[in-house]
Scaffold this motif. Structure first.
Motif, PDB file in Angstrom:
ATOM      1  N   UNK A 189     -59.920  16.724 -31.015  1.00 43.64           N
ATOM      2  CA  UNK A 189     -58.829  16.209 -30.192  1.00 43.64           C
ATOM      3  C   UNK A 189     -57.996  15.263 -31.058  1.00 43.64           C
ATOM      4  N   UNK A 216     -55.149  18.803 -29.691  1.00 51.69           N
ATOM      5  CA  UNK A 216     -54.302  17.700 -29.240  1.00 51.69           C
ATOM      6  C   UNK A 216     -55.163  16.612 -28.635  1.00 51.69           C
ATOM      7  N   UNK A 217     -54.506  15.583 -28.156  1.00 50.79           N
ATOM      8  CA  UNK A 217     -55.243  14.418 -27.642  1.00 50.79           C
ATOM      9  C   UNK A 217     -55.599  14.710 -26.189  1.00 50.79           C
ATOM     10  N   UNK A 218     -56.494  15.662 -26.024  1.00 48.59           N
ATOM     11  CA  UNK A 218     -56.820  16.231 -24.713  1.00 48.59           C
ATOM     12  C   UNK A 218     -58.321  16.509 -24.681  1.00 48.59           C
TER      13      UNK A 218
END
Lengths: 688, 688
Positions: A395, A426-428
């Motif tokens: 992430x 992604x930052x997920x």
């Protein structure tokens, strides 16, 4: 109405009345959504879904995910009426139906095939466990990624082994959950044109009408994500539904969201209200509803003649030519591509390829101290070169977690390179976990990575991996206050205990490079258990003792790393991760003071608990009650091993920002402090 | 350039160079975002933020949230240069600066005022702890809700006590995190026109450029949420920034997102790349950057003459007239509204109003069994009638969690009734937690509610409540396999242990209606500790024993509910929640078999651990080693109380779907099975 139209209409109403009757008999469940979604489900399954009821394990089948899992009776009715055959635990057809009418009559009863929410591995045809909202949406993105990945890896020329689509039914709840938002954003980024979400826009939730809490323009939001959006204004209009699905199928550049305006509990006196969301309707309403459908109101669990045959036939006649063509294509492709074929077979069987552990890094005494994130990263890259299905990423923390697959040919998994090996989630974090689970049920060996403290962001999919018994690999680095300057928001404390509490989850916290390699080896060999691999940010010495014993020891969860010299131990020091080398140093110091000390490394509690009593007694003999556990984390759980005469050096509050050595000293994680606590215990234990 | 323009430009570059120098000295931190955002921050603070540096605790101040908390040096530089004064732990000014230049030189050092991420309560001017991405965004929605709530509750006529705005700086990470998506959707629904997010659109994350994982149209997405969106194409253009903020201020129907295109590490040789995201830049790059700013390249931590005066003056001169007018308005308002004034004072002091516990429900022996969710709900409603700041709701589960405040005048909190008491969070557990924390730092006493299994969706804000020491009230019902038919996806197992592991979090699992009331009483009296209140779905008997002892006992965390008759106990049964009455029944049965049994109820472990040794010894005497713990949850942690001679009846896997009594029997939670295990322990303990 033609005969077929009549049968279609009857099938739809059979789905509805089965849902109504099952919920009524169980006196529990959710009738409203199956009643509303029956036409869309029937249309999708009978006319579009490439799914052979006689062969529900066909590798290239389209996937159907009921993300609003509380509507489980919809899925059970579909499985029953279309005649899906059961696949046994041994992977072979049992000859029985996946869901019989008796199973439906046993809806929500103990050990039935029809639990309250659909459970993967429990009922054939359930592609993933759903119920916790948003998770099915996340899984579906993983399934779509996996389908495109397999296409890129295995399709050759005109041999299209993989081209399956993923269809999802989802609800207001799914639309509101952040995990689905994250997953949708990534799906748009990856242009997953094989993904279609059908959103049951019924405007009703448990608390009442969605306008209480939900007034956004969902279509506009999804267009922002890069999705195609379609609108079907009447969930009873099968032709409009079919047209929308056809439009989806022509799209090749983006996922599709179909907004389906529906009436919850269609046909019931209270249709369109939250009363229809949960709970049985009551006899009177059931009768009224059946009357509205033109159904015999006294009938229960009625499947009119011809309905099941019709439904099965529409699917089988359409799909069997596809599967037959696929089988012959596979045979030719095997001959033409023997190397690919063995990779394909390994994927389908879930077996590790021969030689998977032949080139793992070995670490030597002369190596400088190395952070276990680096050692673990090296092992991951080595494994990935042998195991082609090992696909995953971080992430947005690949450089920090050391999880980039950077060998030649690995490549990034992106829209224009769907067969890549390194994913950029992604930052997920939350979607990352859910997507990985979707990849896992599709036969890949996904891994995820972020900082340990952010495991909190992804606990729901971690739990589901454990519950579904899929071996997703969850990597976490930055394991403790050893993170240092980033401070308490980034220093995990309670996370290790919280993860150890999850049933069927192996949590590894290796002490050094050797243990890191061994932990990885155990983890990748799991087929029914996910693993959590916890690595340090800071450098740790490479331990001679681990070189000698970790090979056998890590697989047993805990082992004697260094024993007392000259007789039985006066004291047992036990630890995990970075605190193991601290204990080894303390052991040397304590020896000078005449304290005979055993050091036990405990990288994986759950594996230790699986050992027989003799082994556990050998490692932690009941006679040695002077014990000190050292772990820079919550003490919760350590009492099991230290006992009432022992002590625990742990974190009793949150961490602090500062250079790691300063922080470790502040909280007592020093050789001196370990020796002091140990000496106090030994004194206490001496006869007065 | 005018003198003021020169000073403005100098101030901006001072912010940048302080960030650069602090990161360089610490050899750790994130210089790039402060360098990019300095102009926007300076513009906002100097020209718009209604914030008096000399009075940072002014109740009606605008709030500034740095959701991208890794850019902490931006905030520390702002606090230092604008001359914000410190408020001490006693709530009074200390006369010192909130952040001195020495503090900045001690960036990221142990016990400094300038930790790696901004920490609430640690540094004056930090309105909430940020760093875990998305949380600050969630908090800001709670702050904006609280501001509008206070306006609705306290403003009278032209006396506008509350009209503050909430400004947020946020990053790509915040935009990607689901919690921020959920919060944004609710903010749009509630038309929070006092909320402005400024999105640092720098297109760079740790792994590289955002196109690796993030290609959505953020503005379109936010328009879908019902937000106004604005675009500033150059983060160096202070006038464009000012114009966007002015546009926000004129909006009265929706929150505003300003997309600010920026260059990470503006001025540095590698500006615009991920190299500038984290880590010190290195001496050479620092020099080059300072040259680019026209800065003396040898200077470190330089604050040019006039800069601090200028910055302080621009804020103070603009805001002091506002605060002075506000003070005199407050005085007049107090006189005119004495009742409101006492509610206001209670809110500001955090004290409970007199008589808060005078009308709590009492439960009587003759009452039928009652689920603790119902009992707890009754207590909540009674408390809410006395405590006007108790505001909250459920994630679309109010009917199931029994958390609707339904007394006259309570009302729903909606866009057109911002002073309501019952919130509809929608199916957004994660944002619910983060929003509640934002309300808590604004002086309200928020509560949240969902099913216990979904606590997994909101652990990050629960941790932050504990870390920030705010007393958010987290209600969870459907506490165990007692959920029944919904099955394993909805049956918590590991959640209780996972929550107990969080430092500074009280976890209550009351055994009956009496204990539910007492747990609530302890929880609402906390001012620095959040509470988790766990209630059953199923009915539980109202216990005579709890009526007599819970008043004192629950506050101590564990207590003797029923003691052995006729001498010292042979056995201690200990349990929480629904398993307590099971143990009481087993005690009666065991007595018939001659086993003298003590039953200990342990509703809150953390409180028990705070008791002195004498009390703990009294409840669990070391001499009685025959002990059985019973809890329908993970066994993790119970060994501390059962010891090596004890046993634990717990869940070692996931639950199952079926009627609750069937499920409980399947997993051994029956009187018979408790007696069997207890008898085995007693036999084992008998002298051979």
């Amino acid at each position: 109405m033609s005969a077929d139209e009549t049968l279609s209409s009857k099938t739809i109403d059979t789905i509805r009345t089965l849902a109504i009757d099952a919920v009524e008999k169980a006196n529990s469940g959710h009738p409203g959504a199956p009643m509303a979604l029956a036409p869309a489900a029937y249309t999708l399954w009978s006319r579009f879904l490439r799914y052979d009821p006689d062969r529900p394990d066909w590798p290239n089948r389209d996937r159907f995910v009921l993300s609003n899992g509380h509507a489980s009776m919809l899925l059970y009715a579909l499985l029953h009426l279309s005649g899906v055959k059961e696949i046994g635990k041994d992977g072979r057809p049992t000859g029985k139906p996946a869901v019989s009418l008796d199973d439906i009559k046993n809806f929500r009863q103990l050990d039935s095939k029809t639990p309250g929410h659909p459970e993967y591995r429990h009922t054939t045809g359930v592609e993933t466990t759903t119920g916790p909202l948003g998770q099915g949406c996340g899984n579906s993105v993983g399934m779509a990624i996996a389908a495109k990945w397999k296409a890129a890896r295995f399709n050759r020329g005109s041999d299209t082994l993989f081209d399956s689509d993923v269809y999802v039914f989802c609800s207001d709840g799914d639309m509101m959950e952040g995990v689905a938002s994250e997953a949708a954003s990534l799906a748009g980024h990856l242009k997953l044109s094989n993904l279609c979400w059908i959103y049951d826009n019924n405007s009703v939730t448990i608390e009442g009408h969605t306008p209480l809490a939900f007034s956004e323009d969902v279509a506009e939001r999804f267009r922002g994500y890069g999705w195609n959006t379609l609108h079907v204004a009447d969930a009873e209009d099968c032709e409009a539904i079919a047209h929308a699905i056809e439009t989806f199928q022509t799209s090749d550049d983006a996922p599709t969201l179909i907004l389906l305006d529906s009436v919850i509990g269609f046909g019931a006196p209270d249709a369109g209200t939250s009363k229809l969301h949960s709970d049985a309707m009551g006899e009177e309403a059931v009768r009224a509803t059946k009357r509205a459908y033109g159904w015999p109101e006294d009938a229960q669990f009625l499947v009119p003649d011809g309905v099941a045959d019709h439904f099965h036939r529409t699917m089988a006649e359409r799909v069997k030519p596809l599967t037959e063509r696929w089988d012959s294509m596979l045979a030719d492709w095997r001959t033409a591509n023997p190397d690919l074929a063995s990779a394909y077979d390994a994927m389908e069987s879930g077996a590790l390829p021969d030689g998977w552990e032949s080139d793992l890094p070995s670490f030597t005494d002369s190596d400088d101290p190395v952070a276990t994130r680096n050692a673990g990263g090296e092992v991951l890259v080595a494994l990935a070169q042998k195991i082609p299905t090992l696909v995953g990423g971080a992430a947005d923390l690949a450089p920090s977690t050391k999880t980039k697959l950077d060998f030649p040919g690995a490549g990034a998994l992106e829209a224009d390179s769907p067969g890549g090996r390194t994913m950029h989630f992604g930052i997920r974090e939350h979607a990352m976990g859910a997507i990985a689970n979707g990849m896992a049920v599709s036969g890949l060996r996904p891994f995820t990575a972020t900082f340990l403290v952010f495991s909190d962001y992804m606990r729901p999919p971690m739990r589901l991996a454990a519950l579904m018994e899929v071996p997703t690999l969850f990597i976490f680095t930055h394991d403790s206050i050893g993170v240092g300057e980033d401070g308490p928001t980034h220093q995990p404390v309670e996370q290790i205990a919280g993860l150890r509490a999850i049933p069927n989850m192996h949590v590894f916290r290796p002490a050094d490079a050797h243990e890191s390699r061994e932990a990885w080896k155990v983890a990748v060999q799991q087929s029914r258990t996910p693993s959590t691999l916890i690595f340090s940010r800071q450098k740790l010495p490479i331990l001679d003792e681990a070189r000698d014993h970790a090979g056998e020891g890590v697989a047993k969860g805990a082992y004697i790393l260094a024993d007392a010299e000259g007789g039985d131990p006066d004291l047992i020091l036990m630890a995990t991760g970075s605190e193991v080398s601290l204990c080894l140093d303390a052991r040397v110091e304590l020896a000078k003071r005449g304290v005979k000390t055993r050091v036990v490394s405990m990288p994986c509690w759950s594996l230790f608990e699986q050992q027989d009593a003799a082994y556990r007694e050998k490692v932690l003999p009941r006679t040695v009650t002077t014990r000190l556990a050292v772990e820079a984390a919550s003490p919760l759980g350590w009492d099991r091993y230290t006992g009432p005469d022992g002590d625990i050096l742990a974190m009793h509050g949150f961490g602090a920002s500062g250079p790691a050595p300063d922080v470790q000293e502040k909280f007592g994680f020093t050789v001196d402090h370990v020796c002091k606590l140990a000496s106090a215990l030994v004194r206490q234990a001496e006869p007065a």
